[in-house]
Design a protein around this motif. Structure first.
Motif, PDB file in Angstrom:
ATOM      1  N   LYS A 181      35.493  50.624  35.263  1.00 47.04           N
ATOM      2  CA  LYS A 181      36.759  50.286  35.930  1.00 47.04           C
ATOM      3  C   LYS A 181      37.891  51.234  35.531  1.00 47.04           C
ATOM      4  CE  LYS A 181      35.505  45.431  36.540  1.00 47.04           C
ATOM      5  NZ  LYS A 181      35.863  44.014  36.295  1.00 47.04           N
ATOM      6  N   TYR A 182      37.518  52.460  35.200  1.00 42.95           N
ATOM      7  CA  TYR A 182      38.525  53.471  34.877  1.00 42.95           C
ATOM      8  C   TYR A 182      39.406  53.774  36.079  1.00 42.95           C
ATOM      9  CZ  TYR A 182      40.231  58.309  34.453  1.00 42.95           C
ATOM     10  OH  TYR A 182      41.010  59.441  34.478  1.00 42.95           O
ATOM     11  N   LEU A 183      38.791  54.030  37.217  1.00 43.88           N
ATOM     12  CA  LEU A 183      39.580  54.386  38.399  1.00 43.88           C
ATOM     13  C   LEU A 183      40.458  53.219  38.843  1.00 43.88           C
ATOM     14  CD1 LEU A 183      36.870  56.387  40.356  1.00 43.88           C
ATOM     15  CD2 LEU A 183      38.773  57.300  39.019  1.00 43.88           C
ATOM     16  N   GLU A 184      39.929  52.021  38.707  1.00 52.11           N
ATOM     17  CA  GLU A 184      40.697  50.846  39.107  1.00 52.11           C
ATOM     18  C   GLU A 184      41.940  50.649  38.236  1.00 52.11           C
ATOM     19  OE1 GLU A 184      36.826  50.645  40.962  1.00 52.11           O
ATOM     20  OE2 GLU A 184      37.461  51.056  38.902  1.00 52.11           O
ATOM     21  N   ALA A 185      41.905  51.194  37.008  1.00 50.72           N
ATOM     22  CA  ALA A 185      43.082  51.066  36.137  1.00 50.72           C
ATOM     23  C   ALA A 185      44.315  51.705  36.772  1.00 50.72           C
ATOM     24  CB  ALA A 185      42.804  51.708  34.776  1.00 50.72           C
ATOM     25  N   TYR A 186      44.106  52.758  37.584  1.00 51.95           N
ATOM     26  CA  TYR A 186      45.235  53.449  38.202  1.00 51.95           C
ATOM     27  C   TYR A 186      45.842  52.663  39.367  1.00 51.95           C
ATOM     28  CZ  TYR A 186      43.887  57.481  35.418  1.00 51.95           C
ATOM     29  OH  TYR A 186      43.596  58.319  34.378  1.00 51.95           O
TER      30      TYR A 186
END
Length: 544
Positions: free
Chosen positions: A341-346
């Protein structure tokens, strides 16, 4: 107080008490050598001791990031996740250390600062920051390939009134980020883990992203008793197969599925299947041609980039900052990070991504209240977390004052040209035996325990052979080193990797000689060549 008079006389000194150092210590002690390991940290663990930042975890499956020399040792430990986090990994390394009774032969908080070879006596004098002066026959480096962090890379860091934290020496007590303005510099594997873990906790997070990364979504199931029994039942299968794969992982290229022979539908199906595995399989077992053929690399890169764009909801700004393009580099020519969920953090309202590429708006300097960008904008911050990488492969020994025959400095030699003999030794430095240095898979392209186990076992067999034959000195020959460098470079230059700037090429360290740090012929091939070297009587070395 350090003096020139030895305080201890040994057969072998092992630098480091991480994965390689622990196993090397165990093996040499088992062979009857008087051996001791010297560790800069306060306990065992190596990279897993120093890198205790939030989110740090394996990207190798836990059940293969293992020692396979003892079945009971393997089976008596049970992992709770496919990719466990740093605390569990550190506990495992303590388990290994205590089961093998290694602590009594390790000096902690004892950073090796110098190692000088005495040609007249054929021995090394090694000094540590703790005041030890050791006289030893063999100096075995197990310091790790990512153990020399890059510091002080920005102007004005002393002017910043907030807190600066390096991920490579993260405080064990943690960092309070609640309701604070946090900056993260770096979006490599470490920065990614920090962002995805800490973003929800911060008051506001600003991510300074220079080089975007192709990422693969990790699938990290919990391992209960049933799953633990299942992987333990594969002990003999894994022990026999893993050392001979391309990357030292359990998966490998499928010779029945090549880009050239597959239909477009089969290519897509295979990419989807490897991607959905949620591991590094997408990188190391999809299509081997991605390393050699640009058109194929482009196709796989587009596949991964499209997955990323979808997860970012095709937000133009985020896609621009975070998703590589074909003009940047191809999938797999950089280290591929796994993320959760790295991309979702943005997509969170408290997270901002800023591109700080050199041709855009790079960081100019730190100022009292935060970070000033080249366009004059000052980003106000309370905490800055630096995930800015390492001087990989050669960095560890280059930070030690290592001097061989004639007082020649290893740091200066590698400052001119990074060369080794099979990543196991260096011309001009007798009885210096090395792991995790350049020109071997352990410098980047393998599951670390697979490669480090192989190298330490090879070193142990070499020492055992020398002792049996009454020999006290070994040194690579010029011809042997030349031959290995030519072989290494011919393989590396046949791939797309040297066309990309990355730490794989030393490009992240100003002035570092450019050479592919890791052997790209494959873990299994490297093992075979090392075995052939030993079986032939070590022709690339001279013994006496």
């Amino acid at each position: 107080m350090t003096t020139d008079k030895p305080t201890i006389v040994l057969d072998a000194v092992v630098l480091g008490a991480g994965v390689a150092g622990l196993y090397q210590l165990y093996q040499l002690r088992r062979e009857g050598l008087n051996v001791r390991a010297y560790e800069a940290g306060g306990d065992v663990g190596g990279t897993w001791y120093w890198n205790r930042y939030p989110g740090a975890r394996f990207d190798s499956e836990a059940y293969i990031y293992q020692f396979f020399f003892d079945e009971k040792l393997y089976k008596d430990w049970s992992w709770t996740q496919r990719f466990p986090g740093q605390p569990e990994i550190e506990r495992w390394l303590h388990y290994i250390t205590d089961r093998l009774d290694l602590r009594k032969d390790i000096s902690f908080n004892a950073r090796v600062e110098s190692a000088h070879y005495d040609e007249d006596r054929g021995r090394w004098t090694i000094k540590t920051g703790a005041g030890d002066v050791i006289d030893t026959q063999f100096f075995v480096s197990c310091g790790g390939m990512l153990s020399a962090p890059l510091h002080d890379q920005f102007e004005g860091m002393k002017d910043f009134k907030g807190q600066i934290v390096y991920t490579s020496s993260y405080p064990s007590e943690g960092v309070d980020v609640k309701d604070k303005k946090v900056g993260v510099i770096g979006v490599g594997a470490t920065g990614i883990q920090v962002v995805q873990t800490m973003a929800p906790e911060c008051g506001h997070m600003t991510v300074f992203a220079r080089t975007p990364q192709y990422v693969v979504a990790m699938k990290n199931p919990t391992l209960g008793p049933k799953e633990q029994d299942a992987y333990k039942a594969r002990y003999h299968e894994l022990k026999e197969s893993i050392p001979h794969t391309f990357s030292g992982f359990e998966y490998d290229w499928d010779p029945k599925i090549t880009w050239a022979t597959a239909t477009p539908e089969e290519r897509l199906q295979h990419m989807e299947a490897t991607y959905q595995d949620g591991s590094l399989k997408m990188w190391l077992a999809s299509f081997g041609e991605i390393f050699f053929v640009k058109e194929i690399s482009d196709a796989v890169s587009d596949f991964v980039a499209d997955k990323m764009r979808q997860r970012l909801k095709n937000d133009p700004h985020l896609v621009d900052v975070l998703v590589p393009t074909l003009d940047d580099y191809g999938f797999g020519t950089h280290r591929v990070p796994l993320e959760n969920k790295y991309l979702e953090a943005y997509l969170l309202p408290n997270v901002e991504a800023i591109s700080v590429r050199k041709n855009r708006n790079p960081i100019k300097r730190f100022v009292e209240k935060g970070i000033e960008l080249s366009d004059g904008r000052v980003v106000e911050l309370d905490v800055v977390i630096l995930a800015t990488g390492f001087d990989a492969g050669s960095g560890c020994l280059s930070r030690v004052d290592v001097r061989g025959k004639g007082g020649v400095s290893l740091r200066e030699e590698w400052g001119k040209d990074i060369r080794t003999t099979m990543g196991l030794g260096k011309v001009g430095f007798p009885n210096l035996l090395t792991t995790a240095v350049p020109l071997a898979p352990s410098a980047a392209l393998c599951n670390m325990t697979t490669c480090l186990s192989q190298q330490t076992e090879w070193i142990t067999e070499l020492v055992k052979t020398m002792r049996a034959q009454g020999q006290t000195k070994i040194e690579p020959t010029d011809e042997g080193e030349d031959k290995w460098v030519v072989h290494h470079d011919s393989l590396a230059n046949a791939t797309l990797v040297p066309k990309t700037d990355s730490w794989y090429m030393g490009s992240n360290v100003p002035g570092k000689p450019r050479r592919m740090l890791s052997y790209v012929g494959g873990v299994g091939t490297y093992r075979k060549k090392c075995d052939e070297e030993a079986e032939a009587g070590y022709p690339s070395f001279v013994r006496s």
